[in-house]
Design a protein around this motif. Structure first.
Motif, PDB file in Angstrom:
ATOM      1  N   ALA A 224      34.227  34.919  48.192  1.00  0.00           N
ATOM      2  CA  ALA A 224      33.221  35.763  47.553  1.00  0.00           C
ATOM      3  C   ALA A 224      32.018  34.943  47.114  1.00  0.00           C
ATOM      4  CB  ALA A 224      33.845  36.484  46.360  1.00  0.00           C
ATOM      5  N   ARG A 225      32.264  33.748  46.583  1.00  0.00           N
ATOM      6  CA  ARG A 225      31.147  32.881  46.170  1.00  0.00           C
ATOM      7  C   ARG A 225      30.340  32.428  47.386  1.00  0.00           C
ATOM      8  NH1 ARG A 225      34.831  30.373  42.140  1.00  0.00           N
ATOM      9  NH2 ARG A 225      34.147  31.096  40.088  1.00  0.00           N
ATOM     10  N   ALA A 226      31.026  32.133  48.493  1.00  0.00           N
ATOM     11  CA  ALA A 226      30.332  31.686  49.702  1.00  0.00           C
ATOM     12  C   ALA A 226      29.452  32.788  50.284  1.00  0.00           C
ATOM     13  CB  ALA A 226      31.349  31.220  50.744  1.00  0.00           C
ATOM     14  N   LYS A 227      29.836  34.038  50.051  1.00  0.00           N
ATOM     15  CA  LYS A 227      29.033  35.155  50.548  1.00  0.00           C
ATOM     16  C   LYS A 227      27.855  35.467  49.634  1.00  0.00           C
ATOM     17  CE  LYS A 227      32.747  37.510  53.051  1.00  0.00           C
ATOM     18  NZ  LYS A 227      33.571  38.755  53.160  1.00  0.00           N
ATOM     19  N   GLY A 228      27.763  34.758  48.515  1.00  0.00           N
ATOM     20  CA  GLY A 228      26.647  34.969  47.606  1.00  0.00           C
ATOM     21  C   GLY A 228      26.852  36.079  46.598  1.00  0.00           C
ATOM     22  N   VAL A 229      28.112  36.479  46.371  1.00  0.00           N
ATOM     23  CA  VAL A 229      28.390  37.515  45.378  1.00  0.00           C
ATOM     24  C   VAL A 229      28.060  36.963  43.989  1.00  0.00           C
ATOM     25  CG1 VAL A 229      30.164  39.008  44.372  1.00  0.00           C
ATOM     26  CG2 VAL A 229      30.202  38.480  46.823  1.00  0.00           C
ATOM     27  N   PRO A 230      27.350  37.711  43.144  1.00  0.00           N
ATOM     28  CA  PRO A 230      27.016  37.219  41.793  1.00  0.00           C
ATOM     29  C   PRO A 230      28.274  36.859  40.999  1.00  0.00           C
ATOM     30  CG  PRO A 230      25.740  39.164  42.318  1.00  0.00           C
ATOM     31  CD  PRO A 230      26.740  39.016  43.421  1.00  0.00           C
ATOM     32  N   GLU A 231      28.130  35.849  40.165  1.00  0.00           N
ATOM     33  CA  GLU A 231      29.284  35.361  39.402  1.00  0.00           C
ATOM     34  C   GLU A 231      29.867  36.432  38.490  1.00  0.00           C
ATOM     35  OE1 GLU A 231      31.962  32.162  38.714  1.00  0.00           O
ATOM     36  OE2 GLU A 231      30.349  32.463  40.191  1.00  0.00           O
ATOM     37  N   ALA A 232      28.994  37.241  37.883  1.00  0.00           N
ATOM     38  CA  ALA A 232      29.490  38.299  37.010  1.00  0.00           C
ATOM     39  C   ALA A 232      30.352  39.295  37.780  1.00  0.00           C
ATOM     40  CB  ALA A 232      28.310  39.013  36.346  1.00  0.00           C
ATOM     41  N   LYS A 233      29.953  39.640  38.987  1.00  0.00           N
ATOM     42  CA  LYS A 233      30.730  40.581  39.797  1.00  0.00           C
ATOM     43  C   LYS A 233      32.027  39.943  40.275  1.00  0.00           C
ATOM     44  CE  LYS A 233      28.463  43.380  42.360  1.00  0.00           C
ATOM     45  NZ  LYS A 233      27.642  43.999  43.451  1.00  0.00           N
ATOM     46  N   ILE A 234      32.014  38.654  40.539  1.00  0.00           N
ATOM     47  CA  ILE A 234      33.240  37.953  40.951  1.00  0.00           C
ATOM     48  C   ILE A 234      34.289  38.030  39.852  1.00  0.00           C
ATOM     49  CG2 ILE A 234      34.219  35.677  41.448  1.00  0.00           C
ATOM     50  CD1 ILE A 234      31.676  35.012  42.961  1.00  0.00           C
ATOM     51  N   TYR A 235      33.843  37.819  38.624  1.00  0.00           N
ATOM     52  CA  TYR A 235      34.793  37.865  37.506  1.00  0.00           C
ATOM     53  C   TYR A 235      35.264  39.288  37.222  1.00  0.00           C
ATOM     54  CZ  TYR A 235      34.962  33.061  35.847  1.00  0.00           C
ATOM     55  OH  TYR A 235      35.226  31.719  35.729  1.00  0.00           O
TER      56      TYR A 235
END
Length: 322
Positions: A224-235
């Motif tokens: 998810a981080r590699a795809k550029g998903v915002p950190e807030a949405k990842i959490y």
């Protein structure tokens, strides 16, 4: 899901039967009988009168006869007679059950309201100064017995500072249903609730912290981080959703544990609930009340186990219990 719930309810029937047998045998194994406490309160009672009362109440009948009679009464909602209070156990519990349920719910809400944010902060910002403070608080809470912490809270905020009442559940001079009555109810409830909640948070904080630390380094989070998903949405969508699973699974057990643990809080804060009544009944050998409360606690434990499974399957749609 419906089939699972029905199957679990059916499975509870033999469990309750075994529990009832154990409770009845343990009660009979205790020294004395249902009239022993009454004899202690009335030493002038002669042996002949006591023997006649035992015969009238069926205490001389064989154990299987007494057990059958007790179960029949239990199924009809008759929990017996309290020989100390001289009233039906059902009526005795009616006024105290609501106090214990209210106290347990307040402790549960405060526990999660405190533990979840602390667990998230500790897990997300691992090894930071905030994490070290939260972990230190968890260690202190884990090492402090509930009754010691409750006594400290009572002395400091009740007697020393005078911020909260030191006993009871409401000011008896107030009329029920008024605004002042509910304010008094809240004031009497707040200190024991905070005392129980501040000690109960340690397990949730540690579980949530560990789950967040383990989940945030897994492959799907890295993807998810590699795809550029915002950190807030990842959490919010990935890490926290998976980390809350064990917390949700323990919710049912937390509810039943609070009901059992209220014995200490209600005794220390002189809070009129079933926990305080349970301790008093043991000391006074009021076996009708003791057996009824243990049976109710056993039923609450089974219901809490079922509730935990239902909550777990509701939180995670991938889990299907057939």
């Amino acid at each position: 899901m419906v089939k699972f719930i029905l199957r679990r309810i059916v499975m509870m029937i033999p469990q309750l039967f075994i529990l009832s047998v154990l409770i009845f045998l343990l009660a009979k194994a205790m020294p004395g009988d249902a009239l022993t406490g009454q004899l202690a309160n009335n030493p002038k009672m002669d042996a002949q009168t006591l023997a006649e009362m035992r015969e009238k109440l069926g205490l001389n009948d064989p154990l299987y006869v007494q057990y059958t009679r007790w179960i029949k009464n239990l199924l009809h909602g008759d929990l017996g007679l309290s020989y100390v209070h001289q009233q039906p156990v059902t009526d005795l519990l009616a006024g105290r059950m609501w106090n214990t349920v209210l106290l347990s719910l307040c402790i549960l809400v405060l526990t999660y309201a405190i533990a979840v944010p602390l667990g998230v902060i500790s897990g997300r910002w691992q090894d930071s100064w905030a994490d070290k403070l939260i972990v230190g608080y968890s260690y202190v809470s884990f090492a402090t017995p509930l009754f010691i912490f409750a006594l400290i809270m009572l002395f400091l905020f009740g007697f020393k500072l005078g911020w909260f009442p030191t006993g009871g559940s409401v000011d008896i001079q107030l009329e029920e249903g008024t605004w002042d009555y509910y304010i008094s109810k809240f004031n009497h409830l707040l200190l024991p609730s905070l005392s129980g909640a501040l000690i109960s948070t340690v397990g949730i904080i540690q579980y949530l912290r560990s789950e967040i630390i383990d989940t945030k380094v897994k492959d799907f989070v890295r993807t998810a981080r590699a795809k550029g998903v915002p950190e807030a949405k990842i959490y919010s969508r990935h890490i926290l959703r998976n980390s809350f699973l064990p917390i949700a699974a323990f919710l049912g057990y937390e509810i039943t544990g609070l009901i059992g643990g209220s014995v200490f809080l209600e005794s220390i804060f002189s809070y009129p609930g079933i926990g305080q009544l349970f301790l008093q009944s043991i000391m006074q050998r009021d076996y009708s009340v003791v057996t009824a409360l243990v049976m109710i606690s056993g039923l609450a434990t089974l219901v809490g186990t079922l509730l935990s499974d239902i909550i777990l399957s509701a939180v995670d749609p991938r889990i299907r219990i057939e």
